[in-house]
Scaffold this motif. Structure first.
Motif, PDB file in Angstrom:
ATOM      1  N   LEU A  71       0.827  -1.208   0.000  1.00 59.37           N
ATOM      2  CA  LEU A  71       0.000   0.000   0.000  1.00 59.37           C
ATOM      3  C   LEU A  71       0.861   1.256   0.000  1.00 59.37           C
ATOM      4  O   LEU A  71       0.551   2.223  -0.680  1.00 59.37           O
ATOM      5  N   PHE A  72       1.962   1.234   0.734  1.00 67.10           N
ATOM      6  CA  PHE A  72       2.814   2.419   0.807  1.00 67.10           C
ATOM      7  C   PHE A  72       3.455   2.726  -0.544  1.00 67.10           C
ATOM      8  O   PHE A  72       3.619   3.875  -0.928  1.00 67.10           O
ATOM      9  N   GLU A  73       3.780   1.689  -1.300  1.00 68.12           N
ATOM     10  CA  GLU A  73       4.301   1.880  -2.651  1.00 68.12           C
ATOM     11  C   GLU A  73       3.211   2.475  -3.542  1.00 68.12           C
ATOM     12  O   GLU A  73       3.472   3.385  -4.335  1.00 68.12           O
ATOM     13  N   LEU A  74       2.005   1.941  -3.422  1.00 65.03           N
ATOM     14  CA  LEU A  74       0.881   2.452  -4.213  1.00 65.03           C
ATOM     15  C   LEU A  74       0.582   3.907  -3.880  1.00 65.03           C
ATOM     16  O   LEU A  74       0.292   4.711  -4.780  1.00 65.03           O
ATOM     17  N   LEU A  75       0.661   4.261  -2.598  1.00 65.34           N
ATOM     18  CA  LEU A  75       0.389   5.641  -2.204  1.00 65.34           C
ATOM     19  C   LEU A  75       1.407   6.598  -2.795  1.00 65.34           C
ATOM     20  O   LEU A  75       1.072   7.722  -3.185  1.00 65.34           O
ATOM     21  N   SER A  76       2.642   6.167  -2.895  1.00 64.55           N
ATOM     22  CA  SER A  76       3.690   7.007  -3.471  1.00 64.55           C
ATOM     23  C   SER A  76       3.387   7.322  -4.940  1.00 64.55           C
ATOM     24  O   SER A  76       3.435   8.479  -5.365  1.00 64.55           O
ATOM     25  N   VAL A  77       3.054   6.298  -5.689  1.00 57.63           N
ATOM     26  CA  VAL A  77       2.715   6.489  -7.105  1.00 57.63           C
ATOM     27  C   VAL A  77       1.370   7.201  -7.238  1.00 57.63           C
ATOM     28  O   VAL A  77       1.197   8.083  -8.084  1.00 57.63           O
ATOM     29  N   GLY A  78       0.426   6.830  -6.375  1.00 58.23           N
ATOM     30  CA  GLY A  78      -0.893   7.454  -6.402  1.00 58.23           C
ATOM     31  C   GLY A  78      -0.830   8.947  -6.159  1.00 58.23           C
ATOM     32  O   GLY A  78      -1.586   9.719  -6.759  1.00 58.23           O
ATOM     33  N   ARG A  79       0.052   9.375  -5.273  1.00 58.98           N
ATOM     34  CA  ARG A  79       0.201  10.812  -4.990  1.00 58.98           C
ATOM     35  C   ARG A  79       0.624  11.555  -6.248  1.00 58.98           C
ATOM     36  O   ARG A  79       0.097  12.611  -6.580  1.00 58.98           O
ATOM     37  N   THR A  97      -7.100   8.625  -2.175  1.00 56.20           N
ATOM     38  CA  THR A  97      -7.865   7.883  -1.183  1.00 56.20           C
ATOM     39  C   THR A  97      -7.252   6.514  -0.989  1.00 56.20           C
ATOM     40  O   THR A  97      -6.932   5.832  -1.959  1.00 56.20           O
ATOM     41  N   ALA A  98      -7.088   6.115   0.276  1.00 57.36           N
ATOM     42  CA  ALA A  98      -6.628   4.761   0.602  1.00 57.36           C
ATOM     43  C   ALA A  98      -7.819   3.978   1.121  1.00 57.36           C
ATOM     44  O   ALA A  98      -8.560   4.462   1.973  1.00 57.36           O
ATOM     45  N   VAL A  99      -7.997   2.781   0.600  1.00 54.03           N
ATOM     46  CA  VAL A  99      -9.058   1.888   1.047  1.00 54.03           C
ATOM     47  C   VAL A  99      -8.378   0.712   1.742  1.00 54.03           C
ATOM     48  O   VAL A  99      -7.533   0.052   1.151  1.00 54.03           O
ATOM     49  N   ILE A 100      -8.710   0.501   3.016  1.00 52.52           N
ATOM     50  CA  ILE A 100      -8.105  -0.567   3.806  1.00 52.52           C
ATOM     51  C   ILE A 100      -9.100  -1.705   3.961  1.00 52.52           C
ATOM     52  O   ILE A 100     -10.209  -1.494   4.453  1.00 52.52           O
ATOM     53  N   LEU A 101      -8.706  -2.902   3.556  1.00 51.30           N
ATOM     54  CA  LEU A 101      -9.555  -4.080   3.693  1.00 51.30           C
ATOM     55  C   LEU A 101      -9.098  -4.853   4.913  1.00 51.30           C
ATOM     56  O   LEU A 101      -7.992  -5.396   4.935  1.00 51.30           O
ATOM     57  N   GLY A 102      -9.921  -4.854   5.953  1.00 55.77           N
ATOM     58  CA  GLY A 102      -9.574  -5.564   7.176  1.00 55.77           C
ATOM     59  C   GLY A 102     -10.629  -5.331   8.233  1.00 55.77           C
ATOM     60  O   GLY A 102     -11.523  -4.515   8.064  1.00 55.77           O
ATOM     61  N   ALA A 150      -7.010  -3.393  14.211  1.00 54.77           N
ATOM     62  CA  ALA A 150      -5.765  -3.202  13.465  1.00 54.77           C
ATOM     63  C   ALA A 150      -5.975  -2.334  12.234  1.00 54.77           C
ATOM     64  O   ALA A 150      -5.093  -1.589  11.832  1.00 54.77           O
ATOM     65  N   ALA A 151      -7.164  -2.413  11.634  1.00 52.22           N
ATOM     66  CA  ALA A 151      -7.443  -1.606  10.454  1.00 52.22           C
ATOM     67  C   ALA A 151      -7.435  -0.118  10.798  1.00 52.22           C
ATOM     68  O   ALA A 151      -7.062   0.710   9.972  1.00 52.22           O
ATOM     69  N   SER A 152      -7.821   0.225  12.022  1.00 50.36           N
ATOM     70  CA  SER A 152      -7.791   1.627  12.442  1.00 50.36           C
ATOM     71  C   SER A 152      -6.359   2.146  12.493  1.00 50.36           C
ATOM     72  O   SER A 152      -6.078   3.264  12.071  1.00 50.36           O
ATOM     73  N   GLU A 153      -5.453   1.318  12.993  1.00 46.15           N
ATOM     74  CA  GLU A 153      -4.038   1.691  13.023  1.00 46.15           C
ATOM     75  C   GLU A 153      -3.489   1.809  11.605  1.00 46.15           C
ATOM     76  O   GLU A 153      -2.708   2.701  11.299  1.00 46.15           O
ATOM     77  N   ALA A 154      -3.912   0.905  10.730  1.00 45.60           N
ATOM     78  CA  ALA A 154      -3.474   0.935   9.342  1.00 45.60           C
ATOM     79  C   ALA A 154      -3.976   2.195   8.652  1.00 45.60           C
ATOM     80  O   ALA A 154      -3.270   2.805   7.847  1.00 45.60           O
ATOM     81  N   ALA A 155      -5.192   2.603   8.968  1.00 48.67           N
ATOM     82  CA  ALA A 155      -5.756   3.820   8.380  1.00 48.67           C
ATOM     83  C   ALA A 155      -4.935   5.040   8.792  1.00 48.67           C
ATOM     84  O   ALA A 155      -4.651   5.906   7.967  1.00 48.67           O
ATOM     85  N   ALA A 156      -4.523   5.078  10.046  1.00 51.08           N
ATOM     86  CA  ALA A 156      -3.694   6.189  10.513  1.00 51.08           C
ATOM     87  C   ALA A 156      -2.344   6.187   9.801  1.00 51.08           C
ATOM     88  O   ALA A 156      -1.833   7.246   9.415  1.00 51.08           O
ATOM     89  N   ALA A 157      -1.784   5.010   9.575  1.00 45.68           N
ATOM     90  CA  ALA A 157      -0.501   4.908   8.865  1.00 45.68           C
ATOM     91  C   ALA A 157      -0.645   5.378   7.424  1.00 45.68           C
ATOM     92  O   ALA A 157       0.235   6.065   6.892  1.00 45.68           O
ATOM     93  N   ALA A 158      -1.747   5.037   6.777  1.00 43.58           N
ATOM     94  CA  ALA A 158      -1.968   5.450   5.391  1.00 43.58           C
ATOM     95  C   ALA A 158      -2.123   6.969   5.307  1.00 43.58           C
ATOM     96  O   ALA A 158      -1.599   7.601   4.395  1.00 43.58           O
ATOM     97  N   ALA A 159      -2.818   7.548   6.262  1.00 41.85           N
ATOM     98  CA  ALA A 159      -2.983   9.015   6.289  1.00 41.85           C
ATOM     99  C   ALA A 159      -1.629   9.690   6.495  1.00 41.85           C
ATOM    100  O   ALA A 159      -1.321  10.698   5.859  1.00 41.85           O
TER     101      ALA A 159
END
Length: 66
Positions: free
Chosen positions: A22-30, A41-46, A50-59
């Protein structure tokens, strides 16, 4: 609702952790979002927790919306 120019990146949880792709995708997506004038927009499947922590990391890594 997202802008028609919005870029969406989808990430998944594996064994309670966010798959690092996801972090690689966010770099290209930006870059794409900046070129098109849309948001990123990041969409987290989970599940909850733990998905809440992942959402904070994506932001933190640049997603405008999670």
């Amino acid at each position: 609702m997202s802008s028609p120019k919005a870029v969406w990146c989808v990430g998944e949880m594996r064994h309670g952790r966010l798959a690092p792709t996801l972090f690689e995708l966010l770099s290209v997506g930006r870059k794409l979002a900046e070129k098109t004038g849309g948001g990123l927009t990041a969409v987290i499947l989970g599940g909850p927790g733990a998905a809440s922590e992942a959402a904070a990391a994506a932001a933190k890594r640049g997603a405008d919306r999670v």
